[in-house]
Design an enzyme around this catalytic site. Structure first.
Site, PDB file in Angstrom:
ATOM      1  N   GLU A 128       0.865  -1.159   0.000  1.00 40.75           N
ATOM      2  CA  GLU A 128       0.000   0.000   0.000  1.00 40.75           C
ATOM      3  C   GLU A 128       0.907   1.215   0.000  1.00 40.75           C
ATOM      4  O   GLU A 128       1.843   1.293   0.789  1.00 40.75           O
ATOM      5  CB  GLU A 128      -0.902   0.010   1.234  1.00 40.75           C
ATOM      6  CG  GLU A 128      -2.087   0.962   1.115  1.00 40.75           C
ATOM      7  CD  GLU A 128      -1.684   2.419   1.073  1.00 40.75           C
ATOM      8  OE1 GLU A 128      -2.438   3.215   0.510  1.00 40.75           O
ATOM      9  OE2 GLU A 128      -0.608   2.770   1.581  1.00 40.75           O
ATOM     10  N   CYS A 158      -5.932   4.866   5.685  1.00 42.99           N
ATOM     11  CA  CYS A 158      -5.636   3.648   4.939  1.00 42.99           C
ATOM     12  C   CYS A 158      -6.851   2.762   4.740  1.00 42.99           C
ATOM     13  O   CYS A 158      -7.575   2.464   5.680  1.00 42.99           O
ATOM     14  CB  CYS A 158      -4.553   2.846   5.633  1.00 42.99           C
ATOM     15  SG  CYS A 158      -4.164   1.362   4.708  1.00 42.99           S
ATOM     16  N   CYS A 196      -5.682  -1.407   5.816  1.00 45.11           N
ATOM     17  CA  CYS A 196      -5.918  -1.780   7.215  1.00 45.11           C
ATOM     18  C   CYS A 196      -7.120  -1.000   7.726  1.00 45.11           C
ATOM     19  O   CYS A 196      -7.155  -0.576   8.870  1.00 45.11           O
ATOM     20  CB  CYS A 196      -4.687  -1.537   8.071  1.00 45.11           C
ATOM     21  SG  CYS A 196      -4.202   0.184   8.181  1.00 45.11           S
ATOM     22  N   HIS A 198      -7.406   2.554  12.225  1.00 41.44           N
ATOM     23  CA  HIS A 198      -7.255   3.960  12.619  1.00 41.44           C
ATOM     24  C   HIS A 198      -8.535   4.470  13.264  1.00 41.44           C
ATOM     25  O   HIS A 198      -8.492   5.285  14.188  1.00 41.44           O
ATOM     26  CB  HIS A 198      -6.876   4.818  11.415  1.00 41.44           C
ATOM     27  CG  HIS A 198      -5.481   4.567  10.935  1.00 41.44           C
ATOM     28  ND1 HIS A 198      -4.383   5.060  11.580  1.00 41.44           N
ATOM     29  CD2 HIS A 198      -5.007   3.819   9.906  1.00 41.44           C
ATOM     30  CE1 HIS A 198      -3.284   4.656  10.949  1.00 41.44           C
ATOM     31  NE2 HIS A 198      -3.647   3.895   9.929  1.00 41.44           N
ATOM     32  N   ARG A 208      -0.159  -4.433  10.857  1.00 43.99           N
ATOM     33  CA  ARG A 208       1.272  -4.199  10.622  1.00 43.99           C
ATOM     34  C   ARG A 208       2.029  -3.815  11.877  1.00 43.99           C
ATOM     35  O   ARG A 208       3.236  -3.595  11.824  1.00 43.99           O
ATOM     36  CB  ARG A 208       1.448  -3.131   9.539  1.00 43.99           C
ATOM     37  CG  ARG A 208       1.115  -3.679   8.168  1.00 43.99           C
ATOM     38  CD  ARG A 208       0.691  -2.607   7.188  1.00 43.99           C
ATOM     39  NE  ARG A 208       0.079  -3.213   6.017  1.00 43.99           N
ATOM     40  CZ  ARG A 208      -1.167  -3.703   5.995  1.00 43.99           C
ATOM     41  NH1 ARG A 208      -1.923  -3.654   7.066  1.00 43.99           N
ATOM     42  NH2 ARG A 208      -1.634  -4.277   4.908  1.00 43.99           N
ATOM     43  N   SER A 262       3.852   1.309  10.260  1.00 47.15           N
ATOM     44  CA  SER A 262       4.807   1.450   9.169  1.00 47.15           C
ATOM     45  C   SER A 262       5.696   2.670   9.347  1.00 47.15           C
ATOM     46  O   SER A 262       6.749   2.771   8.726  1.00 47.15           O
ATOM     47  CB  SER A 262       4.088   1.487   7.812  1.00 47.15           C
ATOM     48  OG  SER A 262       3.441   0.247   7.581  1.00 47.15           O
ATOM     49  N   CYS A 271       2.887  -0.302   4.461  1.00 45.22           N
ATOM     50  CA  CYS A 271       1.746   0.544   4.161  1.00 45.22           C
ATOM     51  C   CYS A 271       2.207   1.974   4.352  1.00 45.22           C
ATOM     52  O   CYS A 271       2.331   2.467   5.463  1.00 45.22           O
ATOM     53  CB  CYS A 271       0.565   0.253   5.061  1.00 45.22           C
ATOM     54  SG  CYS A 271      -0.770   1.380   4.653  1.00 45.22           S
ATOM     55  N   CYS A 329      -0.391   4.779   5.405  1.00 46.77           N
ATOM     56  CA  CYS A 329      -0.459   4.758   6.866  1.00 46.77           C
ATOM     57  C   CYS A 329       0.715   5.508   7.460  1.00 46.77           C
ATOM     58  O   CYS A 329       0.573   6.383   8.304  1.00 46.77           O
ATOM     59  CB  CYS A 329      -0.386   3.318   7.378  1.00 46.77           C
ATOM     60  SG  CYS A 329      -1.985   2.575   7.647  1.00 46.77           S
TER      61      CYS A 329
HETATM   62  N1  NFV Z   1       1.168   0.659   8.946  1.00 48.32           N
HETATM   63  C1  NFV Z   1      -0.008   0.525   8.865  1.00 48.32           C
HETATM   64 FE1  NFV Z   1      -1.752   0.316   8.662  1.00 48.32          FE
HETATM   65  C2  NFV Z   1      -1.768  -1.256   9.342  1.00 48.32           C
HETATM   66  N2  NFV Z   1      -1.773  -2.389   9.671  1.00 48.32           N
HETATM   67  C3  NFV Z   1      -1.994   1.026  10.323  1.00 48.32           C
HETATM   68  O1  NFV Z   1      -2.089   1.467  11.395  1.00 48.32           O
HETATM   69  O2  NFV Z   1      -1.773  -0.324   6.927  1.00 48.32           O
HETATM   70 NI1  NFV Z   1      -2.490   0.627   5.953  1.00 48.32          NI
END
Ligand code: NFV
Ligand code: HEM
Ligand code: HEM
Ligand code: SF4
Ligand code: SF4
Ligand code: F3S
Ligand SMILES: [Mg+2]
Lengths: 557, 370, 225
Positions: free
Chosen positions: A14, A61, A64, A68, A484, A507, A551, A554
Site C-alpha cells: 500500500e 488507509c 488496514c 485507525h 502491521r 509502518s 503501508c 499509513c
Molecule cells: N502501517 C499501517 Fe496500517 C496497518 N496495519 C496502520 O495502522 O496499513 Ni495501511
C-alpha cells in the site's frame, strides 16, 4: 565499487515507497527507505469535532481499514473518560479479528506470494502430482487433478494471449525462485481462491459497520443496536451470519493459508537467516477481554523486547513524554525547536517542508532529508513492530497459546527459534497469529451471544456524547495493534475541538528514515547484508521489504 | 510478450470451449446486463473481435481502499474481470513487477495501445510544491497523470479522492490536492464517487464501457446516472419512518433499537446520491444506515468540510463546532426584537415629547381630537 | 389647515398577492423549520400508522408552489400595475431614491428629526428592502426547487436541476435554503413592526392600506403628485 540501485515504485504494497540500496559484492551494504507521498491529515484534523475524527483517520488507509478508526475512538474515549459497554468491546474485537484475517491472507497471497511463487513455472506443473501434493498437506476439498488441470489451462490461455496484465514483466525465471512447478501451481490456485475468499470475511464489518472498506465506528460504543425482537437491528439472523463467516474464515486459514505457508517456507529456509535487522521489538497489545484499561487481559500482550532477549519483557508507557518521541532530522518537516528535537506526540508538530530534489529526479539526497515519514523512537531506540514483535512478546510473556503456536511452526519447519529473527520469521509470524486470531474470534463471538443471553444488549453509552459535558481541556491516547504493528493516536481536545492530533503508525516505526543519531529503522537495517543475485532484478529486496507488509499511506498520513 | 493479443472468443477456443459455449456465455452476459435477446448479437460481436482492452490504474494520494473495494466485487468476480475481461497492465497494488520493470509495463502499454487504453485513477493529485507531495519513480503525480491521460480513450476517476479530492483536499488542503478532472483536460472523466465506491458499482462501470463501448450517462457532477441518480434517502428502507416522523434521538436509544430514521443523527441521505440503499455493500449484505450509522455523504464533493457529521446541517462557517444556522438565526432574531423594543421606546418618548410640546406651544391646534 | 387626502395606493392584485405571500411565508417557515429540526417522538408507533412528517413536507411543497407562482404574478404586476406597484420603485437607480434612503434611515431608524418623507407608495428604503426580499424569494425558490427536482417526476422542478451541481451538491443547496429561512423570519418581524410603527407615527393608515388599498395622506397645503 558500490553500486546504487533504486526500486521505485515498490509495488504490491500500500502506498508510495522508494528504496535506494548500495550493493557491493552481491550484497546490500547500505539502504534508504523513502515515503514519497503525503496528505497532511494531522493538519486537516485541527479544529474539528473529536467525534468525527475516526472517519478522517480511517481514510488514512483502506487496506488496514478500521484500525485507525479504532485507535481514534479510543483516544477520544481516553481523553473524555468514556468506558464503552462490554458488547461494544466484543463487537469491536470481532471487527478487529476480521480485519486481521482478511489483511494477512491478502498480504500472503496477493502482495507477498509472487516473491516466492513463479507463475510462469506453474505452466509446467503436472496436475496429478500437484493434486497429490495438495492432498498431502491439507484437507482442502478443491484439490483434484481435474481442478488443477482446469486451472493450468486457464493460466495457459491467459499467458498465450500475450496480454499478461498484472503478471507482466515479473521476475519470472529468476534463480532465487526455488519452488517446484507443482507447488507454484498450488500457489497460483490459492492466489485466485484467496481473492474470492477475502471478500467474504469482511462482511463482518458490513454487518456491524455497514460497509467495507471503511466501516462505521462511534465514540462511546458501536453504531449498531442489538435487538432480538426487531428485524431492523442486529438480531439472530445477523449474528448467525457473523458466526458462519468466522467459521468459514477459520477453515480457510487452517486448510489453505497455513499449509501453503509451511509448504512454501520449507523451500526457503535460507531466508530464516536473512533480513533480521533490528534487535528490539515492541507491541502495544490488543483484544481486551476486560476493557482497554486492563492490558493484562489482552489477547495480544503489551511489551518490549530488547536485544532479542526473550527472557524479559519490558513495560512501556505511551503517556510518558520521555518514552515515545518522533524525530524529523531526515524527514521533510519543520519543528519549531529545530531539526534534531524529539517530540512526544501530545506536543507533536506537523509542518510540511519539502527540501528534496525537484521532480523528476533520479536519486534522493540521503545525506539530507529524504522521506515523508517521521522517525519514531522508544527511549531513543529503533523498534520493529508487527506480527513478529507480537509473537515474540507473546512468546516471551510465557503465554501458552503463543508458545504452542510458535513451537508448532518451528518444529514443522525444523528450524531453531533464532530463525524467527528474519524475513522468513516475519512471514511465518503473520501466519501464526492469524491462526490464533481465528480461534479468538470464535471465543469473542461466543461471549457476545452469552452477553445477549444474559440480557445485556447495550452497545453505546451517551454519557459524554454531548460536548457540553466535556472539560475545557483533555488529552488522550488510543493504542491498538494494527495488522502491521503497534498503532497509536494522541489527541488534545480544547474547547470541544481538536487542538492537536498525532498518529504514530506501525509502518512509521518500520519504514522511517534515519534518526538524529543516524540510527536506521527496521526496513533499512533489515536490508543490510541481503544477497542480490542480479542488481537489475532485485527480487530479494522485495522479499524482505514485503515481509513487513508495507503501508506507506499509513506511515505518512 | 509481443504477440498479438487474443480476442475473448479466441481465448474461449484456447480454453477448449466450443462456439456454442461461447454463444451461451454471450447470452448469459447479455442476460446479466439485462439486454433484450436481440441485443445478444451485439455482445457476441463486441467480445469476438476485440483483444482484452488494456487498462492502466494509477495510484496517487489515496488510501488504496478503492482498490480494496474493487477486489470485493462479487458480480462479476474480480478475478474474472482481471483475467478474462480486461488486461490490467499497470496497478501498483497488485502487479508483479516493481521499479524499472513496473515503469516498463506502463510505457509498453501506453505505446502499444495509444488512444485505446482505459485509464483508471485512484487518489487525488497534489499541485503545490511542484508536485513533490506525491512522486512515483521520481516523477510527480501531475507529470504522470498528464502523460498517461494523453493517450487514454476514457478516464475513470475512482472514489472521492479522484473525483473531488476527498479527505486530503479538506480544509486547509495542505498539499493542494485536486481531483482528476481539474488536472487533465479534453478527456471524458467518469467520477465513480464514494469513499470508497461500492465494489459492484466499480465493476459495473468497467463492464459498461467494455460491453456497450460507450461511457455511461453522467449527472451534473460527472457521476454515472446508472448508480448515482437517486438520493440514498429515496431508496432507504427507513424512509417510511422518516415520513412517519419516527426518528432516532440518540444512538442505541429505544428508537435506534427499532431502526427508526437517522435524520436527526445527522444522516446525509437526503443530500447524497449513491446506490447504497439499493445495491448495498459487499454483495448486498448491509449499508451504513442499515447498520445503525447515519450516512456521512461519502459520495458527495467536499463532504469532509460539511461536518460535524452528527448534526443535521453543517456548522455555520466561521463559528465554532456545533454552531448551527438555527442558533445564529435565533440570535439574530433576538437582536432584532431587542432593536425593535429600543426603537419602540425611543419612538414613544419622542412622540410624547412632540405631543407635549405642541400642546404648550400651539394651543390653537387640538390634535388630540381625531 | 391640515387636510386629509384619500389615495388608492394598493390595487386589489397587489393586496391579494401580499396576503397570499404572507400566509405562504408563515406556512413555509413553520413547515421548513420542522423539516430542519423534527421532533423525535419516543413512541411505540409503527411507521404505517403515522405520516405526520410526510404531511409536513407535503404542506411545505404545496405552499412552495403557491409562493412561487404568487411571486411570479407579482413580478408580472410590477410591469403592468399602477405606479405604486411598478418595478422602478424597488430598484434605486435614481439619485433621488438614494437621497430618500438616507433620509429614511435618519428619520425612521435613527429617529433624527427632519423633513417628512414624501413618498406615498413605499419610500425608497422600503422599496429597496423589498427588492432584497425579492432576491431572497428568488434564491429560496431556486434552491427549493433544485432540492425538489429529485423528489418529483414533474417537469417543472427539473427546470431547476442545474442548480445543485453548481453549488457542488445538495448539501450546500440545503444549507443556503435553511439559512434564508432566517432571513424571512427577521424580515417579517421588522416589517410588521415598521408597518405598525408608521401607522402610529404618521397616521396614514398603512396597516389598513394593505387591506382596503387606501392611504390617508395629511397635507399642509399643496398636494404632491
Ligand atoms: N502501517 C499501517 Fe496500517 C496497518 N496495519 C496502520 O495502522 O496499513 Ni495501511
Ligand atoms: C419562504 C420560503 C421558504 C422557506 C422559509 C423554506 C424553509 C425551508 C426549511 C427551513 C427547510 C429545511 C431545510 C433543512 O434544514 O434541511 C426546507 C426544506 C425544503 N424546502 Fe423550503 N422553504 C421555502 C420555500 C421553498 C420553496 C419555494 C420550495 C420549492 C419547492 C421549497 C422546497 C423545499 C424542499 C424540497 C425542502 C427539503 C424537504 C425534504 O428534503 O424533505 N421550499 N425549506
Ligand atoms: C400584520 C401583517 C402585515 C401588514 C399589516 C402588512 C402591511 C404591509 C404594507 C402596508 C405594505 C406596504 C409597505 C409600504 O408602505 O411600503 C406591505 C408590503 C409588503 N409586505 Fe406586508 N404586511 C404584513 C405582513 C407581511 C408579512 C408576514 C409578509 C411576509 C413576510 C409581508 C410581506 C410584504 C412584502 C413583500 C411587501 C412588498 C409588497 C409589494 O409592494 O409587492 N407582509 N405590507
Ligand atoms: S476515495 Fe476514500 S476510499 Fe477511495 S482512496 Fe480516497 S480516501 Fe480511500
Ligand atoms: S435514515 Fe437517512 S436516508 Fe434513511 S430515511 Fe432517514 S434520513 Fe433518509
Ligand atoms: S456514507 Fe457513503 S456508503 Fe452510502 S450510505 Fe452514505 S453514501
Ligand atoms: Mg504522525
Amino acid at each position: 565499487m558500490a553500486n546504487r540501485i533504486v526500486v521505485d515504485p515498490i509495488t504490491r504494497i500500500e502506498g508510495h515507497l522508494r528504496i535506494e540500496a548500495e550493493i557491493k559484492d552481491g550484497k546490500i551494504t547500505d539502504a534508504w527507505s523513502s515515503g514519497t507521498m503525503v496528505r497532511g491529515i494531522e493538519i486537516i484534523l485541527k479544529g474539528r469535532d473529536p467525534r468525527d475524527a475516526w472517519a478522517f483517520t480511517e481514510r488514512v488507509c483502506g487496506v488496514c481499514t478500521t484500525v485507525h478508526a479504532l485507535a481514534s475512538v479510543r483516544s477520544v474515549e481516553d481523553a473524555l473518560g468514556i468506558v464503552v459497554p462490554p458488547n461494544a468491546e466484543l463487537i469491536r474485537n470481532l471487527m478487529f479479528c476480521a480485519q486481521y484475517m482478511q489483511d494477512h491472507v491478502v498480504h500472503f497471497y496477493h502482495l507477498h506470494a509472487l516473491d516466492w511463487v513463479d507463475v510462469v513455472s506453474a505452466l509446467s506443473a503436472d496436475p496429478d502430482k500437484t493434486s497429490a501434493i495438495a492432498q498431502s498437506i491439507s484437507n482442502y476439498p478443491k484439490s483434484s487433478p481435474k481442478y488443477f488441470a482446469d486451472l493450468k489451462n486457464r493460466l495457459k490461455a491467459f499467458v498465450d494471449s500475450g496480454q499478461l496484465g498484472i503478471f507482466a514483466n515479473g521476475y519470472w525465471g529468476h534463480k532465487a525462485y526455488k519452488l517446484p512447478p507443482e507447488v507454484n501451481l498450488i500457489g497460483v490456485a490459492h492466489y485466485l481462491e484467496a481473492l474470492e475468499w477475502q471478500k467474504e470475511i469482511v462482511k463482518v464489518h458490513t454487518i456491524f459497520g455497514g460497509k467495507n472498506p471503511h466501516p462505521n465506528y462511534l465514540v462511546g460504543g458501536v453504531p449498531c443496536s442489538l435487538n432480538l425482537s426487531e428485524v431492523n437491528a442486529i438480531n439472530t439472523e445477523r449474528l448467525a451470519y457473523v458466526g458462519k463467516l468466522i467459521d468459514d474464515a477459520a477453515t480457510f486459514i487452517e486448510q489453505v493459508y497455513i499449509p501453503d505457508l509451511l509448504a512454501i517456507a520449507g523451500f526457503y529456509k535460507d531466508w530464516g537467516a536473512i533480513g533480521g535487522g533490528l534487535t528490539n521489538y515492541m507491541a502495544y497489545g490488543d483484544l481486551p477481554v476486560n476493557g482497554v484499561g486492563d492490558p493484562k487481559s489482552f489477547k495480544f500482550p503489551r511489551g518490549i523486547i530488547l536485544n532479542r532477549d526473550l527472557s524479559k519483557v519490558v513495560e512501556l508507557d505511551a503517556k510518558n513524554a520521555d518514552q515515545i518521541q518522533e524525530y524529523i532530522s531526515h524527514s521533510y518537516y519543520d519543528y519549531s525547536d529545530g531539526d534534531n528535537a524529539g517530540k512526544h506526540p501530545w506536543d507533536g508538530e506537523t509542518k510540511l517542508n519539502y527540501t528534496g530534489p525537484k521532480p523528476p529526479y533520479e536519486f534522493i539526497d540521503v545525506e539530507k532529508k529524504y522521506s515523508w515519514l517521521k522517525t519514531p523512537r522508544w527511549q531513543g531506540k529503533a523498534m520493529e513492530v508487527g506480527p513478529l514483535a507480537r509473537c515474540l512478546v507473546g512468546y516471551a510473556s510465557g503465554r501458552k497459546d503463543f508458545i504452542d503456536a510458535v513451537t508448532g511452526v518451528l518444529t514443522a519447519l525444523n528450524v531453531p527459534v533464532e530463525a524467527l529473527f528474519s524475513t522468513l520469521g516475519r512471514t511465518a509470524a503473520r501466519g501464526i497469529e492469524t491462526k490464533l486470531v481465528a480461534g479468538w474470534a470464535k471465543e469473542f463471538y461466543g461471549k457476545l451471544l452469552e452477553s445477549i443471553k444474559g440480557g445485556d444488549t447495550r452497545t453505546f453509552t451517551s454519557e459524554k456524547w454531548d460536548p457540553d459535558t466535556w472539560s475545557a481541556e483533555a488529552k488522550g491516547v488510543g493504542l491498538t495493534e494494527a495488522p502491521r504493528g503497534a498503532l497509536a493516536h494522541w489527541i488534545v481536545i480544547k474547547d470541544k475541538k481538536i487542538d492537536n492530533y498525532q498518529m504514530v503508525v506501525p509502518s512509521t516505526w518500520n519504514a522511517s528514515p534515519r534518526d538524529a543519531k543516524g540510527q536506521r529503522s527496521a526496513y533499512e537495517e533489515s536490508l543490510i547484508g541481503t544477497p542480490i543475485a542480479d542488481p537489475e532484478n532485485p527480487l530479494e529486496i522485495l522479499r524482505t521489504i514485503h515481509s513487513f507488509d508495507p503501508c506507506i499511506a499509513c506511515a505518512v498520513h | 510478450m509481443n504477440k498479438k493479443p487474443k480476442t475473448v472468443y479466441e481465448e474461449f477456443q484456447a480454453k477448449g470451449h466450443s462456439r456454442r459455449d461461447f454463444l451461451k456465455f454471450c447470452t448469459m452476459t447479455a442476460a446479466f446486463l439485462g439486454l433484450e435477446y436481440s441485443a445478444v448479437g451485439k455482445v457476441v460481436k463486441a467480445l469476438e473481435n476485440k483483444p482484452r482492452p488494456a487498462v492502466i490504474w494509477l495510484h496517487f494520494q489515496e488510501c488504496t481502499c478503492c482498490s480494496e473495494s474493487f477486489i470485493r466485487s462479487s458480480h462479476p468476480l474480480v478475478a474474472d474481470i482481471v483475467l478474462d475481461k480486461i488486461s490490467l497492465d499497470y496497478t501498483e497494488t497488485l502487479m508483479a513487477a516493481a521499479g524499472h520493470q513496473a515503469e516498463k509495463s506502463l510505457q509498453d502499454t501506453m505505446a502499444k495501445f495509444k488512444g485505446e487504453y482505459i485509464l483508471l485513477v485512484e487518489g487525488s493529485i497534489p499541485t503545490d510544491a511542484n508536485g513533490a507531495y506525491c512522486c512515483i519513480g521520481g516523477k510527480s503525480a501531475m507529470q504522470i497523470v498528464e502523460e498517461v491521460a494523453e493517450g487514454a480513450k476514457a478516464v475513470i476517476a475512482w472514489g472521492n479522492c479522484a473525483s473531488s479530492g476527498c479527505v486530503q483536499a479538506a480544509n486547509p488542503n495542505p498539499t493542494g490536492a485536486k481531483p482528476v478532472h481539474k488536472v487533465i483536460s479534453g478527456k471524458p472523466v467518469i467520477n465513480v464517487q464514494g469513499c470508497p465506491p461500492i465494489a459492484e458499482v466499480m465493476a459495473a462501470v468497467v463492464v459498461h464501457i467494455l460491453v456497450f463501448d460507450t461511457i455511461p450517462q453522467l449527472d451534473g457532477l460527472g457521476r454515472p446516472k446508472e448508480f448515482y441518480s437517486r438520493r440514498v434517502h429515496d431508496t432507504c428502507y427507513r424512509r417510511p419512518n422518516y415520513d412517519a416522523g419516527l426518528f432516532v434521538n440518540s444512538f442505541d436509544d429505544e428508537n435506534a433499537r427499532k431502526g427508526y430514521c437517522l435524520y436527526k443523527m445527522g444522516c446525509r441521505g437526503p443530500v447524497t446520491y449513491n446506490a447504497c440503499g439499493v445495491t448495498k455493500w459487499n454483495n448486498g449484505v448491509s449499508f451504513p444506515i442499515q447498520s445503525g450509522h447515519p450516512c456521512i455523504g461519502c459520495s458527495e464533493a467536499n463532504f469532509w468540510d460539511n461536518g460535524p457529521f452528527y448534526q443535521h446541517l453543517p456548522s455555520f462557517p466561521g463559528f465554532g463546532i456545533e454552531t448551527t444556522a438555527d442558533e445564529i438565526g435565533v440570535g439574530l432574531g433576538l437582536v432584532t426584537v431587542a432593536g425593535i423594543a429600543a426603537h419602540a421606546i425611543t419612538t414613544n418618548v419622542r412622540k410624547r415629547r412632540a405631543l407635549f410640546g405642541k400642546r404648550v406651544d400651539d394651543s390653537n391646534v387640538d390634535i388630540s381630537k381625531e | 389647515m391640515t387636510q386629509v387626502r384619500k389615495l388608492y395606493v394598493w390595487q386589489l392584485p397587489v393586496r391579494f398577492y401580499h396576503w397570499n405571500n404572507a400566509i405562504c411565508i408563515v406556512a413555509l417557515c413553520l413547515t421548513g423549520f420542522l423539516i430542519g429540526k423534527p421532533i423525535a417522538l419516543q413512541t411505540a408507533a409503527e411507521a404505517s400508522s403515522s405520516y405526520w412528517f410526510g404531511i409536513i413536507r407535503f404542506t411545505h411543497f404545496v405552499f412552495a408552489f403557491l409562493f412561487f407562482f404568487n411571486f411570479m404574478f407579482r413580478t408580472f404586476w410590477g410591469f403592468v400595475g399602477n405606479d405604486y406597484a411598478r418595478w422602478y420603485h424597488f430598484i434605486p437607480l435614481k439619485k433621488k431614491q438614494w437621497r430618500e434612503i438616507v433620509q429614511v434611515l435618519k428619520i425612521d431608524i435613527l429617529q433624527a428629526t427632519g423633513k417628512p418623507i414624501e413618498s406615498v407608495g413605499h419610500n425608497s428604503l422600503a422599496g429597496f428592502t423589498y427588492f432584497i426580499t425579492f432576491l431572497f424569494f428568488t434564491l429560496q425558490s431556486f434552491t427549493g426547487f433544485a432540492l425538489y427536482a429529485d423528489m418529483s417526476t414533474s417537469w417543472f422542478p427539473h427546470l431547476f436541476a442545474w442548480i445543485s451541481p453548481i453549488l457542488g451538491g445538495d448539501l450546500l443547496t440545503r444549507q443556503i435554503h435553511h439559512i434564508l429561512m432566517w432571513g424571512f423570519i427577521i424580515f417579517a418581524i421588522i416589517h410588521v413592526y415598521l408597518v405598525f410603527y408608521h401607522d402610529y407615527a404618521e397616521k396614514r393608515g398603512v396597516t389598513s392600506s394593505m387591506i382596503g388599498g387606501w392611504k390617508f395622506i395629511e397635507e399642509e397645503k399643496e398636494t404632491e403628485k
